[in-house]
Design an enzyme around this catalytic site. Structure first.
Site, PDB file in Angstrom:
ATOM      1  N   HIS A 164      95.240   4.713  30.993  1.00  0.00           N
ATOM      2  CA  HIS A 164      94.631   6.055  31.093  1.00  0.00           C
ATOM      3  C   HIS A 164      93.114   6.012  30.896  1.00  0.00           C
ATOM      4  CE1 HIS A 164      98.833   7.506  30.573  1.00  0.00           C
ATOM      5  NE2 HIS A 164      98.887   6.527  29.684  1.00  0.00           N
ATOM      6  N   SER A 285      66.615   2.863  43.676  1.00  0.00           N
ATOM      7  CA  SER A 285      66.483   4.248  44.100  1.00  0.00           C
ATOM      8  C   SER A 285      65.059   4.466  44.581  1.00  0.00           C
ATOM      9  CB  SER A 285      66.777   5.171  42.917  1.00  0.00           C
ATOM     10  OG  SER A 285      66.158   6.428  43.113  1.00  0.00           O
ATOM     11  N   LYS A 291      66.461   2.673  38.384  1.00  0.00           N
ATOM     12  CA  LYS A 291      67.836   2.570  38.871  1.00  0.00           C
ATOM     13  C   LYS A 291      68.181   1.223  39.488  1.00  0.00           C
ATOM     14  CE  LYS A 291      70.283   6.025  39.728  1.00  0.00           C
ATOM     15  NZ  LYS A 291      71.535   6.448  39.162  1.00  0.00           N
ATOM     16  N   GLU A 298      80.435   0.528  45.495  1.00  0.00           N
ATOM     17  CA  GLU A 298      80.697   1.897  45.942  1.00  0.00           C
ATOM     18  C   GLU A 298      81.121   1.932  47.408  1.00  0.00           C
ATOM     19  OE1 GLU A 298      77.863   4.902  43.696  1.00  0.00           O
ATOM     20  OE2 GLU A 298      76.793   3.111  44.302  1.00  0.00           O
TER      21      GLU A 298
END
Ligand code: ARG
Length: 465
Positions: A164, A285, A291, A298
């Site tokens: 979980h 970024s 970043k 992804e």
């Protein structure tokens, strides 16, 4: 009367009016099925050789057609070939180009053959090669993940195990890697199984019912590297479950890679801080200078969407088609190409990225110790002394409550608190239940104890070699 505004189609005999321009565009598959050119010509070469061997064509005709096809192939490979939309698909582009070069004898190539069995054989050749190639690429990633498991076993790096997404029990990082090794081993197997099942040549099924010509389907199948010809002509030209199976193996592999991606994305966050992904496989970024984004992971997660979609797409195409061939089936190719290309790159990226990913063992171990991950071990300790497990569960649950309300870990509880919960407990017991102990104790077959993981790694190594 034949149309004068357009060149005559290979199938143009019965038509009095030219094909509508939009229909021609809509109908054409050459934009994507030219990717099957190699397979198409290989199929034609095997077919024409067989037509010669059974005496349907004479030696001169076979030689002319064979030379012509080899010339066409050489030009295609060299990028010297004009793919024409008015020639509709790869099959008619190749055949028409052959006729341009060797004249009307080219027309004999299509004896005892239809585009229906032609496309079926081309596409099976392609899909079988793609399945075996993805099996190899999956195996390569499997080897990389196994090497990572071996690497991190040396220091017995500890990771929180989750259910979980809540800290559950400490595990070895190597055990986590081995879970992916197991998944990838099955993924590889699925591709190989699929390749074996699709290892049949539909050529000679002709349009749908077979052919009156005295062809030799077995020799063509063997020449093309298939185990045997398909047994039923309707099935040979009308079935695409070989592509569905390939797409489904792709989809399952993608699901696994997507879960891996999700974990790496989480683990690379500032909040988790378990890993540092390599600069070579992350991006920045354009506005936020700090970043470092896990774009590879992804995208691998996101691309699972298209890979699943390709499976759903073809299932949907096939479900409503009466036997045997329908033009709907022309929609079978792009999804297969796309899933193949997508997974080829994702597998490669992961094989490169995983060894360059740095694991922060102090962080993962600290995280594994928190979240009361050894609570089950305390309960097991009591149960081993004869306390029924349910009762032990209750006792330790109470201790976790006390600890969490006061912002402490189990090993920070006082001797008095522990003894009050159960006379068999003490500060010494709680302090001895370290994450290392916890991991070491889970020595059941398939468990995370170093001993078991070492065995699992040895078995996986043997299976790979
Ligand atoms: N381009 C077609 C396909 O990909 C080839 C087969 C065409 N057959 C036919 N009867 N029109 O399915």
């Amino acid at each position: 009367m034949t149309n004068t505004t357009q060149p005559k189609k290979l199938w143009g005999g019965r038509f009095a009016e030219a094909t509508d321009g939009l229909v021609e565009l809509f109908n054409a598959s050459v934009g994507f099925d030219q990717r099957l050119a190699e397979q198409d010509i290989r199929g034609s070469l095997a077919h024409v050789a067989m037509l010669g061997s059974v005496g349907i064509l004479d030696d001169t005709e076979v030689a002319q057609i064979t030379d012509g096809l080899n010339n066409v192939l050489a030009d295609i490979r060299a990028g010297n070939f004009e793919w024409r939309l008015d020639r509709e698909d790869v099959h008619m582009n190749v055949e028409a180009a052959l006729r341009d070069r060797i004249g009307p004898v080219a027309g004999k190539l299509h004896t005892a053959r239809s585009r229906n069995d032609q496309v079926a054989v081309d596409f099976r050749l392609f899909t079988k090669e793609a399945a075996l190639d993805l099996a190899d690429k999956t195996r390569a990633l499997r080897a990389v993940m196994l090497a990572e498991a071996e690497k991190h076993l040396a220091d017995e790096v500890i990771l929180p195990g989750y259910t979980h997404l809540q800290v559950a029990q400490p595990i070895l990082l190597s055990h986590w890697f081995m879970a992916y090794v197991a998944m990838l081993e099955r993924d590889e197997g699925r591709f190989r199984d699929a390749a074996e099942r699709m290892d049949e040549s539909p050529l000679g099924s002709s349009a749908l019912a077979g052919t009156p010509w005295p062809i030799d389907r077995h020799s063509v199948a063997a020449a093309l590297g298939f185990a045997r010809p398909t047994a039923n002509s309707l099935d040979g030209v009308g079935s695409r479950d070989f592509a569905l199976e390939f797409l489904s193996a792709c989809a399952i592999l993608s699901a696994h890679l997507s879960r891996l991606s999700e974990e790496l994305i989480l683990y690379s966050t500032f909040e988790f801080g378990f890993i540092t992904l390599p600069d070579s496989h992350t991006t920045g970024s354009s506005i936020m200078p700090q970043k470092k984004n896990p774009d590879v992971s992804e995208l691998a997660r996101g691309k699972a969407g298209r890979v699943f979609g390709n499976l759903m797409g073809l299932l949907t195409v096939v479900k409503g088609t009466p036997l045997a061939y329908n033009k709907d089936l022309q929609e079978d190719k792009e999804g297969v190409f796309d899933s193949y290309d997508t997974l080829s790159i994702v597998l490669r990226l992961y094989a490169d990225m995983m060894p360059k990913t740095v694991w922060h063992a102090e962080k993962t171990k600290a995280a594994a110790a928190r979240g009361y991950s050894t609570a089950t071990d305390v309960a097991d300790y009591l149960a081993r002394s004869g306390v029924p497990f349910r009762e032990a569960h209750e006792v330790v649950g109470g201790l976790v409550g006390i600890a969490s309300r006061s912002g402490r870990q189990l090993w920070e509880l006082t001797d008095a608190e522990l003894k009050a919960a159960h006379p068999l407990l003490s500060a010494e017991v709680a302090q001895n239940l370290t994450v290392e102990e916890s991991v070491k104790n889970r020595a059941s077959y398939g468990g995370t104890a170093p001993l078991r993981v070492r065995e699992a790694i040895a078995a996986a190594r043997a299976a790979l070699e």
